[in-house]
Design an enzyme around this catalytic site. Structure first.
Site, mmCIF file in Angstrom:
data_model
loop_
_atom_site.group_PDB
_atom_site.id
_atom_site.type_symbol
_atom_site.label_atom_id
_atom_site.label_comp_id
_atom_site.label_asym_id
_atom_site.label_seq_id
_atom_site.Cartn_x
_atom_site.Cartn_y
_atom_site.Cartn_z
ATOM 1 N N LYS A 11 11.800 -53.135 14.074
ATOM 2 C CA LYS A 11 10.855 -54.242 13.844
ATOM 3 C C LYS A 11 11.482 -55.634 13.789
ATOM 4 O O LYS A 11 11.073 -56.494 14.534
ATOM 5 C CB LYS A 11 10.020 -53.956 12.604
ATOM 6 C CG LYS A 11 8.963 -52.884 12.915
ATOM 7 C CD LYS A 11 7.945 -52.719 11.824
ATOM 8 C CE LYS A 11 6.778 -51.878 12.277
ATOM 9 N NZ LYS A 11 6.839 -50.477 11.859
ATOM 10 N N PHE A 31 5.943 -42.486 7.969
ATOM 11 C CA PHE A 31 5.476 -42.922 9.287
ATOM 12 C C PHE A 31 6.698 -43.118 10.179
ATOM 13 O O PHE A 31 7.594 -43.873 9.846
ATOM 14 C CB PHE A 31 4.688 -44.231 9.189
ATOM 15 C CG PHE A 31 4.165 -44.668 10.537
ATOM 16 C CD1 PHE A 31 3.012 -44.099 11.072
ATOM 17 C CD2 PHE A 31 4.847 -45.623 11.290
ATOM 18 C CE1 PHE A 31 2.552 -44.489 12.325
ATOM 19 C CE2 PHE A 31 4.379 -46.011 12.544
ATOM 20 C CZ PHE A 31 3.235 -45.438 13.058
ATOM 21 N N ASP A 69 15.148 -43.821 8.650
ATOM 22 C CA ASP A 69 14.306 -44.612 9.525
ATOM 23 C C ASP A 69 14.162 -45.981 8.878
ATOM 24 O O ASP A 69 13.351 -46.183 7.977
ATOM 25 C CB ASP A 69 12.938 -43.925 9.698
ATOM 26 C CG ASP A 69 11.987 -44.736 10.580
ATOM 27 O OD1 ASP A 69 12.273 -45.922 10.832
ATOM 28 O OD2 ASP A 69 10.961 -44.168 11.003
#
Ligand SMILES: *Cc1c(COP(=O)(O)O)cnc(C)c1O
Length: 398
Positions: free
Chosen positions: A252, A138, A223
């Site tokens: 995040k 993702f 990532d």
């Protein structure tokens, strides 16, 4: 307003893209949240890992308050102090030499792909533009990151997608070697696949990928939007593998709950960007950068990365024990405080819904996987509470 009014208004005025749980949160502190009726919850999702240092950390609140009274926004036509300080901190803490600030994970990854494309065109050859990513990955929800995301069912409704990505199964070096062609310029992986279901890269796999990239002159992009900044028990997940990427994205946990993303690259690659190549109107603004500086200070001063490693180990052992006590748990995966359990039955969503009235917030991925991303400040005692509730809920289906 009572909760049903919120639910009804949301369905009337907001596009129906989220399957929300029926709860309205109004306050947070540390690992706890309170809903509109005053009920208290133990939060093992932390806003999908954004509130890593705990909700409304006083240091972040103070930093934001004082910054917001002084200067909110001027754009990147000028220099601002918090942005420069944050860039220095992030470069100092990581493998990288230069960073760029975006507003989210997807946007950081977009910037990464632009940087890598330009670098590849200049340094590897004209026809090299393809990035290999993993199935179940993702990377975000923009069109290009949807193309990067190796989940065909998410892509189908939006085709045609931008070209330049091919997908391989994770933890299969043979498949990766086969996917590399004269068009390949980079490999992009999450050290632990998050949204795809908490699937870690095996140690030998990620090391092998690094070696293949070195041999073939390809860039390794990690990532670390979800795994970065202490989440896995080290500052960056690549440290577990004893390797370094060439480019990495973060988002995040970076802003202490505020929206900020970044990507960091080695000097040689970062140099591919020249004035005008990339930019952001909001990116790296004084308020979010002040929040991120405060959050990084908290990570350090409160020893949260070490806490994450210790409590994460404890939590994982408890989950494994829970698994052995019944027949519901197929597998426990992840490390640090990025953990997931795969269930034998498709009841993950029911378990999440039933945990809520018991005051415990957990997350499910699809029908079979429960995911835990608590704030990095949780204690063994709080893990025990969640384990007890989880034990009761698993028993209901066993
Ligand atoms: C969440 C996530 C993203 C997307 O971040 P947004 O801020 O939602 O755009 C990208 N990559 C990974 C690994 C993520 O977990």
């Amino acid at each position: 307003m009572d909760i049903n009014t919120y639910i009804e208004k949301e369905s009337r005025y907001h596009m129906h893209t989220y399957s929300r749980l029926p709860v309205v949160f109004v306050r947070g502190s540390g690992c706890r949240l309170w809903d509109v009726e005053g009920k208290e919850y133990l939060d093992f999702v932390s806003g999908l890992g954004m509130s890593s240092i705990g909700h409304c950390h006083p240091a972040v609140v103070k930093a934001v308050q004082s910054q917001i009274e002084e200067l909110i926004h001027v754009s990147n036509l000028y220099y601002t102090r918090p942005q420069i300080e944050l860039a220095e901190k992030l470069v100092g803490a990581s493998f990288g030499d230069k960073c760029f600030f975006a507003n989210s994970g997807a946007e950081a990854n977009e910037g990464v792909i632009k940087l890598v494309r330009k670098y590849a065109k200049q340094n590897l050859g004209e026809g090299k533009y393809e990035t290999v990513t993993a199935y179940r990955s993702f990377h975000g929800r923009t069109m290009k990151m949807l193309a990067a995301t190796g989940q065909p069912e998410k892509q189908k409704p939006f085709e045609p997608l931008p070209p330049g990505f091919v997908h391989v199964p994770l933890n299969d070096l043979g498949a990766l070697k086969e996917a590399i062609t004269e068009r390949t310029c980079a490999v992009m992986l999450e050290p632990i696949q998050g949204e795809g279901g908490v699937y870690p890269c095996e140690l030998d796999y990620l090391r092998g990928v690094r070696q293949i990239c070195d041999e073939k002159g390809l860039l390794l992009i990690l990532d670390e939007v979800q795994t970065g900044l202490g989440r896995t028990g080290k500052m960056f997940a690549y440290e577990h593998y004893g390797i370094e990427p060439d480019v990495m994205s973060l988002a995040k946990g970076l802003g202490g709950g505020l929206p900020i993303g970044t990507f960091i690259a080695k000097e040689e690659i970062a140099r591919a960007f020249e004035p005008g190549d990339h930019g952001s109107t909001f990116g790296g603004g004084p308020v979010v950068c002040s929040a991120a500086l405060a959050a990084l200070r908290v990570l350090d001063e409160e020893g949260l990365v070490e806490n994450c490693a210790r409590v994460g180990d404890y939590f994982k052992r408890k989950l494994e024990k829970l698994g052995r006590q019944g027949s519901m748990v197929r597998e426990v995966r992840g490390f640090g405080l990025m953990l997931g359990i795969e269930l034998e039955q498709g009841v993950a969503k029911d378990i999440v819904s039933r945990a809520l009235p018991k005051g415990v917030i957990i997350n499910n991925i699809g029908a079979n996987i429960l995911r835990f991303l608590p704030p990095l400040c949780i204690t063994e005692r709080e893990v025990d509470v969640v384990i007890e509730v989880l034990g009761e809920l698993l028993n209901e289906f066993d």
